[in-house]
Enzyme design. Structure first.
Site, mmCIF file in Angstrom:
data_model
loop_
_atom_site.group_PDB
_atom_site.id
_atom_site.type_symbol
_atom_site.label_atom_id
_atom_site.label_comp_id
_atom_site.label_asym_id
_atom_site.label_seq_id
_atom_site.Cartn_x
_atom_site.Cartn_y
_atom_site.Cartn_z
ATOM 1 C CG HIS A 100 4.555 -6.400 0.071
ATOM 2 N ND1 HIS A 100 4.958 -5.600 -0.984
ATOM 3 C CD2 HIS A 100 3.256 -6.699 -0.161
ATOM 4 C CE1 HIS A 100 3.949 -5.418 -1.813
ATOM 5 N NE2 HIS A 100 2.905 -6.069 -1.334
ATOM 6 C CB ALA B 217 9.095 11.009 -0.742
#
Length: 273
Positions: free
Chosen positions: A136, A260
């Site tokens: 992106h 995470a």
């Protein structure tokens, strides 16, 4: 919950230890752990009246380039002091170990993966700028909105790119291209624009050839990136999802329903001894 996580961590470790080609896709969740707002978060302050979707588009920039540029300058100020969290560090250490073939793909536009890599000892001739594939775009890069030429701030006597030696320029004043005089825009993929062809080629190739595909901090249901997990699965790969709020998906073989920053250091401890 911890007992269940321990079982899933063991399964993931065994799977990864037996694999040599691993494709990793990170999304907004991993950056959110460093304090970077996601697009789903409500705008604040002067930007409270706007939706991110209404500012991050070519039509918005055409209509009011000053407004869109000012918003991105505000976003840059908002995240300029953010640093890699334990998840970024663990991924960088895993890459540096070079025990396996890792392809790291991100949907994020920040540079936290690159920052984490730059903090690792230089054991190999490993360039952080090429070790991460951005789908992106890059928040800290700019290009011309007309001719697409990269905006080189040093050649135009102003620095806007984030680097250790850069003086960050947060002025809302519009910049123009030295080649065609077009307005300078962030080098980010906006709504309605195609993903960079080369980045997508790398991502598809890695997904098609990997033995394990790991989705971190991103929904496995949102396209086009969700198609990478499907592609990996169709070619025989196992799918691991690391997400505190996992989405129901029959593609996923192992779900690690924790942040995470908690899961990845534990995985790394078991994989790299």
């Amino acid at each position: 919950m911890l007992a269940e996580l321990a079982v899933q961590l063991h399964q993931a470790t065994q799977l990864l230890a037996q694999s040599s080609r691993i494709c990793i896709l990170t999304g907004a969740g991993i950056s959110a752990e460093s304090g970077i707002p996601t697009f789903r978060d409500k705008q604040t302050g002067l930007w409270e009246q706007y939706r991110a979707e209404d500012l991050a588009s070519p039509s918005a920039f055409t209509k009011d380039p000053q407004l869109v540029w000012s918003w991105y300058q505000w976003r840059r100020q908002l995240v300029q002091d953010k640093v890699p969290n334990p998840a970024h560090i663990a991924l960088a250490q895993w890459q540096q170990a070079q025990a396996q073939q890792l392809t790291l793909i991100t949907q994020n536009v920040d540079d936290l993966h690159e920052q984490a890599l730059s903090q690792q000892p230089a054991k190999h001739s490993y360039q952080s700028s090429t070790a991460v594939t951005h789908l992106h775009g890059h928040l800290w890069r700019n290009r011309c909105s007309q001719c697409a030429a990269p905006y080189n701030p040093q050649s135009q006597s102003t620095k806007t790119a984030k680097s250790p030696n850069a003086t960050i320029r947060y002025s809302n004043e519009l910049l123009t291209c030295s080649h065609c005089s077009g307005y300078i825009r962030p080098d980010i993929v906006w709504f309605g624009e195609s993903l960079p062809a080369e980045s997508w080629r790398i991502a598809e190739q890695a997904a098609a050839n990997c033995e394990v595909f790991i989705s971190i901090g991103t929904s496995s249901l949102v396209y086009p990136a969700a198609g990478l997990a499907q592609l990996a699965k169709q070619n025989g790969a196992k799918i691991i999802e690391i997400n505190p709020n996992p989405t129901p998906n029959t593609l996923v073989d192992i779900t690690l329903a924790q942040k995470a920053g908690l899961v990845l250091p534990l995985l790394l401890q078991k994989l790299i001894k």
